[in-house]
Write a protein that holds these residues in place. Structure first.
Motif, PDB file in Angstrom:
ATOM      1  N   GLU A   5      -0.474  -8.163  20.354  1.00  0.00           N
ATOM      2  CA  GLU A   5       0.747  -8.866  19.988  1.00  0.00           C
ATOM      3  C   GLU A   5       1.879  -7.873  19.799  1.00  0.00           C
ATOM      4  OE1 GLU A   5      -0.076 -11.035  16.412  1.00  0.00           O
ATOM      5  OE2 GLU A   5       0.507  -9.365  15.130  1.00  0.00           O
ATOM      6  N   TYR A   6       3.092  -8.390  19.937  1.00  0.00           N
ATOM      7  CA  TYR A   6       4.281  -7.596  19.715  1.00  0.00           C
ATOM      8  C   TYR A   6       4.812  -7.855  18.312  1.00  0.00           C
ATOM      9  CZ  TYR A   6       4.751  -6.724  24.764  1.00  0.00           C
ATOM     10  OH  TYR A   6       4.563  -6.331  26.059  1.00  0.00           O
ATOM     11  N   ARG A   7       5.367  -6.811  17.709  1.00  0.00           N
ATOM     12  CA  ARG A   7       6.243  -6.939  16.558  1.00  0.00           C
ATOM     13  C   ARG A   7       7.619  -6.486  17.031  1.00  0.00           C
ATOM     14  NH1 ARG A   7       3.506  -7.270  11.561  1.00  0.00           N
ATOM     15  NH2 ARG A   7       1.484  -8.217  12.003  1.00  0.00           N
ATOM     16  N   MET A   8       8.621  -7.339  16.820  1.00  0.00           N
ATOM     17  CA  MET A   8       9.963  -7.049  17.315  1.00  0.00           C
ATOM     18  C   MET A   8      10.963  -7.116  16.166  1.00  0.00           C
ATOM     19  SD  MET A   8      10.125  -9.369  20.794  1.00  0.00           S
ATOM     20  CE  MET A   8       8.764  -9.445  21.970  1.00  0.00           C
ATOM     21  N   ARG A   9      11.766  -6.077  16.017  1.00  0.00           N
ATOM     22  CA  ARG A   9      12.893  -6.097  15.087  1.00  0.00           C
ATOM     23  C   ARG A   9      14.152  -6.210  15.926  1.00  0.00           C
ATOM     24  NH1 ARG A   9      12.600  -1.233  12.730  1.00  0.00           N
ATOM     25  NH2 ARG A   9      14.269  -0.391  14.036  1.00  0.00           N
ATOM     26  N   LEU A  10      14.850  -7.354  15.817  1.00  0.00           N
ATOM     27  CA  LEU A  10      15.938  -7.686  16.735  1.00  0.00           C
ATOM     28  C   LEU A  10      17.182  -8.135  15.979  1.00  0.00           C
ATOM     29  CD1 LEU A  10      13.775  -9.796  19.224  1.00  0.00           C
ATOM     30  CD2 LEU A  10      14.267  -7.339  19.372  1.00  0.00           C
ATOM     31  N   PRO A  11      17.769  -7.300  15.142  1.00  0.00           N
ATOM     32  CA  PRO A  11      19.002  -7.717  14.463  1.00  0.00           C
ATOM     33  C   PRO A  11      20.154  -7.845  15.449  1.00  0.00           C
ATOM     34  CG  PRO A  11      18.577  -5.393  14.062  1.00  0.00           C
ATOM     35  CD  PRO A  11      17.372  -5.924  14.787  1.00  0.00           C
ATOM     36  N   PRO A  54      23.395  -7.086  17.033  1.00  0.00           N
ATOM     37  CA  PRO A  54      24.169  -5.841  16.938  1.00  0.00           C
ATOM     38  C   PRO A  54      25.544  -6.060  16.327  1.00  0.00           C
ATOM     39  CG  PRO A  54      23.177  -6.094  19.117  1.00  0.00           C
ATOM     40  CD  PRO A  54      23.014  -7.404  18.418  1.00  0.00           C
ATOM     41  N   ASP A  55      25.991  -5.072  15.557  1.00  0.00           N
ATOM     42  CA  ASP A  55      27.367  -5.042  15.068  1.00  0.00           C
ATOM     43  C   ASP A  55      27.949  -3.702  15.489  1.00  0.00           C
ATOM     44  OD1 ASP A  55      26.014  -3.402  13.220  1.00  0.00           O
ATOM     45  OD2 ASP A  55      25.933  -5.008  11.742  1.00  0.00           O
ATOM     46  N   ASP A  56      28.303  -2.840  14.545  1.00  0.00           N
ATOM     47  CA  ASP A  56      28.753  -1.500  14.937  1.00  0.00           C
ATOM     48  C   ASP A  56      27.614  -0.678  15.519  1.00  0.00           C
ATOM     49  OD1 ASP A  56      31.313  -2.039  14.117  1.00  0.00           O
ATOM     50  OD2 ASP A  56      31.091  -1.090  12.157  1.00  0.00           O
ATOM     51  N   ARG A  57      26.399  -1.044  15.163  1.00  0.00           N
ATOM     52  CA  ARG A  57      25.216  -0.331  15.629  1.00  0.00           C
ATOM     53  C   ARG A  57      24.277  -1.267  16.363  1.00  0.00           C
ATOM     54  NH1 ARG A  57      24.803   4.643  16.238  1.00  0.00           N
ATOM     55  NH2 ARG A  57      22.619   4.678  15.610  1.00  0.00           N
ATOM     56  N   LEU A  58      23.622  -0.735  17.368  1.00  0.00           N
ATOM     57  CA  LEU A  58      22.525  -1.397  18.065  1.00  0.00           C
ATOM     58  C   LEU A  58      21.245  -0.702  17.631  1.00  0.00           C
ATOM     59  CD1 LEU A  58      21.335  -3.229  20.327  1.00  0.00           C
ATOM     60  CD2 LEU A  58      21.867  -1.378  21.931  1.00  0.00           C
ATOM     61  N   ASP A  59      20.283  -1.455  17.088  1.00  0.00           N
ATOM     62  CA  ASP A  59      19.056  -0.843  16.565  1.00  0.00           C
ATOM     63  C   ASP A  59      17.911  -1.840  16.725  1.00  0.00           C
ATOM     64  OD1 ASP A  59      17.110   0.598  15.307  1.00  0.00           O
ATOM     65  OD2 ASP A  59      18.058   0.643  13.339  1.00  0.00           O
ATOM     66  N   LEU A  60      17.203  -1.745  17.838  1.00  0.00           N
ATOM     67  CA  LEU A  60      16.122  -2.658  18.175  1.00  0.00           C
ATOM     68  C   LEU A  60      14.802  -1.914  18.202  1.00  0.00           C
ATOM     69  CD1 LEU A  60      17.791  -4.382  21.273  1.00  0.00           C
ATOM     70  CD2 LEU A  60      18.027  -5.044  18.859  1.00  0.00           C
ATOM     71  N   MET A  61      13.719  -2.639  17.926  1.00  0.00           N
ATOM     72  CA  MET A  61      12.378  -2.053  17.997  1.00  0.00           C
ATOM     73  C   MET A  61      11.400  -3.098  18.517  1.00  0.00           C
ATOM     74  SD  MET A  61       9.149  -1.934  16.494  1.00  0.00           S
ATOM     75  CE  MET A  61       9.333  -2.566  14.831  1.00  0.00           C
ATOM     76  N   VAL A  62      10.556  -2.691  19.464  1.00  0.00           N
ATOM     77  CA  VAL A  62       9.459  -3.514  19.961  1.00  0.00           C
ATOM     78  C   VAL A  62       8.191  -2.670  19.888  1.00  0.00           C
ATOM     79  CG1 VAL A  62       8.494  -4.789  21.911  1.00  0.00           C
ATOM     80  CG2 VAL A  62      10.972  -4.820  21.497  1.00  0.00           C
ATOM     81  N   ARG A  63       7.172  -3.191  19.188  1.00  0.00           N
ATOM     82  CA  ARG A  63       5.936  -2.436  19.000  1.00  0.00           C
ATOM     83  C   ARG A  63       4.756  -3.294  19.435  1.00  0.00           C
ATOM     84  NH1 ARG A  63       5.804  -1.309  13.316  1.00  0.00           N
ATOM     85  NH2 ARG A  63       4.476  -3.136  13.005  1.00  0.00           N
ATOM     86  N   LEU A  64       3.875  -2.716  20.220  1.00  0.00           N
ATOM     87  CA  LEU A  64       2.652  -3.392  20.630  1.00  0.00           C
ATOM     88  C   LEU A  64       1.533  -3.022  19.663  1.00  0.00           C
ATOM     89  CD1 LEU A  64       1.001  -5.051  22.729  1.00  0.00           C
ATOM     90  CD2 LEU A  64       0.602  -2.880  23.938  1.00  0.00           C
ATOM     91  N   GLU A  65       0.784  -4.045  19.223  1.00  0.00           N
ATOM     92  CA  GLU A  65      -0.364  -3.819  18.352  1.00  0.00           C
ATOM     93  C   GLU A  65      -1.602  -4.410  19.015  1.00  0.00           C
ATOM     94  OE1 GLU A  65       0.446  -5.221  14.421  1.00  0.00           O
ATOM     95  OE2 GLU A  65       2.107  -3.799  14.120  1.00  0.00           O
ATOM     96  N   ARG A  66      -2.669  -3.607  19.054  1.00  0.00           N
ATOM     97  CA  ARG A  66      -3.915  -4.027  19.688  1.00  0.00           C
ATOM     98  C   ARG A  66      -5.078  -3.561  18.838  1.00  0.00           C
ATOM     99  NH1 ARG A  66      -5.302  -1.555  24.485  1.00  0.00           N
ATOM    100  NH2 ARG A  66      -6.463  -3.398  25.143  1.00  0.00           N
ATOM    101  N   ALA A  67      -5.906  -4.486  18.400  1.00  0.00           N
ATOM    102  CA  ALA A  67      -7.147  -4.168  17.682  1.00  0.00           C
ATOM    103  C   ALA A  67      -6.908  -3.195  16.529  1.00  0.00           C
ATOM    104  CB  ALA A  67      -8.178  -3.597  18.658  1.00  0.00           C
ATOM    105  N   GLY A  68      -5.876  -3.457  15.744  1.00  0.00           N
ATOM    106  CA  GLY A  68      -5.605  -2.624  14.590  1.00  0.00           C
ATOM    107  C   GLY A  68      -4.906  -1.310  14.887  1.00  0.00           C
ATOM    108  N   THR A  69      -4.509  -1.087  16.136  1.00  0.00           N
ATOM    109  CA  THR A  69      -3.810   0.140  16.514  1.00  0.00           C
ATOM    110  C   THR A  69      -2.396  -0.199  16.964  1.00  0.00           C
ATOM    111  OG1 THR A  69      -4.501   0.066  18.844  1.00  0.00           O
ATOM    112  CG2 THR A  69      -5.995   1.146  17.261  1.00  0.00           C
ATOM    113  N   ARG A  70      -1.567   0.819  17.062  1.00  0.00           N
ATOM    114  CA  ARG A  70      -0.191   0.662  17.527  1.00  0.00           C
ATOM    115  C   ARG A  70       0.034   1.608  18.701  1.00  0.00           C
ATOM    116  NH1 ARG A  70       3.037   0.503  11.687  1.00  0.00           N
ATOM    117  NH2 ARG A  70       2.072  -1.444  10.949  1.00  0.00           N
ATOM    118  N   PRO A  71      -0.427   1.230  19.884  1.00  0.00           N
ATOM    119  CA  PRO A  71      -0.420   2.172  21.002  1.00  0.00           C
ATOM    120  C   PRO A  71       0.931   2.378  21.669  1.00  0.00           C
ATOM    121  CG  PRO A  71      -1.342   0.092  21.691  1.00  0.00           C
ATOM    122  CD  PRO A  71      -1.119  -0.018  20.215  1.00  0.00           C
ATOM    123  N   PHE A  72       1.914   1.513  21.382  1.00  0.00           N
ATOM    124  CA  PHE A  72       3.187   1.639  22.093  1.00  0.00           C
ATOM    125  C   PHE A  72       4.319   1.137  21.214  1.00  0.00           C
ATOM    126  CE2 PHE A  72       6.546  -0.225  24.723  1.00  0.00           C
ATOM    127  CZ  PHE A  72       6.881   0.851  25.529  1.00  0.00           C
TER     128      PHE A  72
END
Length: 294
Positions: A207-213, A215-233
């Motif tokens: 599954e993905y965890r995505m932080r997608l606020p 944007p205002d003065d700043r662009l700050d996004l994060m997408v993280r893949l989680e698999r079997a208790g690990t965070r490989p990407f």
């Protein structure tokens, strides 16, 4: 909501931790705009920024907004003409590649309704993830069968290596905010099952965890893949807002010539490097192609 249009010179970072560690960074720029009213550029600059509805959703409707509205209607959502803000790469010299396009969707009063994350792969396919806030403001995924998965994990603090933001070249118009805004597109983590083949070195699971606020003065996004208790990407996109002036666009185009083709080529080059390191290629399941061949 954030005034649009705007340009965000940004740094895209990918960190892979399994099955081998590998990191990459590249610089590019993205547009923040209203899909109802994309920028109207002077004729000489139009080859540097095109917003073509064929590049989004099914690509068979006359506008990007029409494609978005049809997608939302398929999930029982009607924005009733409410405003939408889109973050995307534009066509440059007739070419576009959009690893991720985001749509922050609001009701007519300006309150957030949902986020649509449109993901493209290098095989000419695309897939949309629909993310909704619940009554408590928690981010959750809208499944195809209209069930939801809650994600009540607090967002991680942003770690930005970008220089402090500078003022834009021109004042940014502030859109009127509603008196009461029940939810905001903050830094909560959206959770969604991975259902689309992107990297040839990861299967379609986890599954993905995505932080997608928004944007205002700043662009700050994060997408993280989680698999079997690990965070490989983990992928991040960080940048600073600039007014969408002719000068800003020209400078961005000169610093990153043919930017979308460069992004597409870089992904393939890094894929070859990983393959030469011995990473096994995962079978690609069938997915209905939505990408225009033009």
């Amino acid at each position: 909501m954030t005034g649009t249009p705007a340009l965000y010179p940004c740094t895209v970072s990918h960190v892979r931790t399994a099955p081998t560690r590998y990191a990459l960074r590249h610089r590019t720029y993205m547009w923040l705009t209203d899909p109802d009213h994309p920028p109207r550029l002077p004729l000489p600059l139009r080859p540097l920024a095109g917003f073509d509805p064929r590049d989004h959703f099914d690509g068979d409707l006359p506008t990007i907004r029409a494609g978005l509205d049809r997608f939302l209607a398929g999930h029982g959502i009607d924005l009733r003409g409410g405003p939408v803000t889109m973050l995307t790469h534009a066509r440059v010299l007739g070419h576009v590649f959009n690893p991720l396009t985001l749509y922050w969707c609001h009701d007519p009063g300006g309150a957030p309704r949902c986020v649509v994350a449109e993901v493209h792969n290098t095989y000419g396919e695309r897939h949309c993830y629909l993310l909704l806030p619940d009554d408590g403001g928690t981010a959750r995924e809208q499944r195809d069968d209209h069930r939801a998965v809650a994600a009540d994990e607090p967002a991680e603090p942003a770690r930005s290596s970008e220089p402090p933001s500078r003022r834009a070249e021109a004042p940014v118009r502030e859109d009127r905010r509603p008196e009461r805004e029940p939810h905001r597109f903050g830094k909560r983590l959206h959770r969604t099952e991975k259902r689309f083949y992107v990297s040839p070195f990861f299967p379609v699971d986890g599954e993905y965890r995505m932080r997608l606020p928004l944007p205002d003065d700043r662009l700050d996004l994060m997408v993280r893949l989680e698999r079997a208790g690990t965070r490989p990407f983990t992928a991040t996109v960080r940048g600073t807002r600039r007014a969408a002036t002719a000068g800003t666009l020209l400078r961005a185009a000169l610093r990153h010539p043919w930017s979308t083709a460069a992004v597409s080529a870089a992904i393939r080059v890094h894929g070859i490097r990983l393959y030469l390191r011995g990473l096994p290629v995962q079978p690609r399941p069938h997915h209905r192609s939505q990408e225009s061949d033009t």
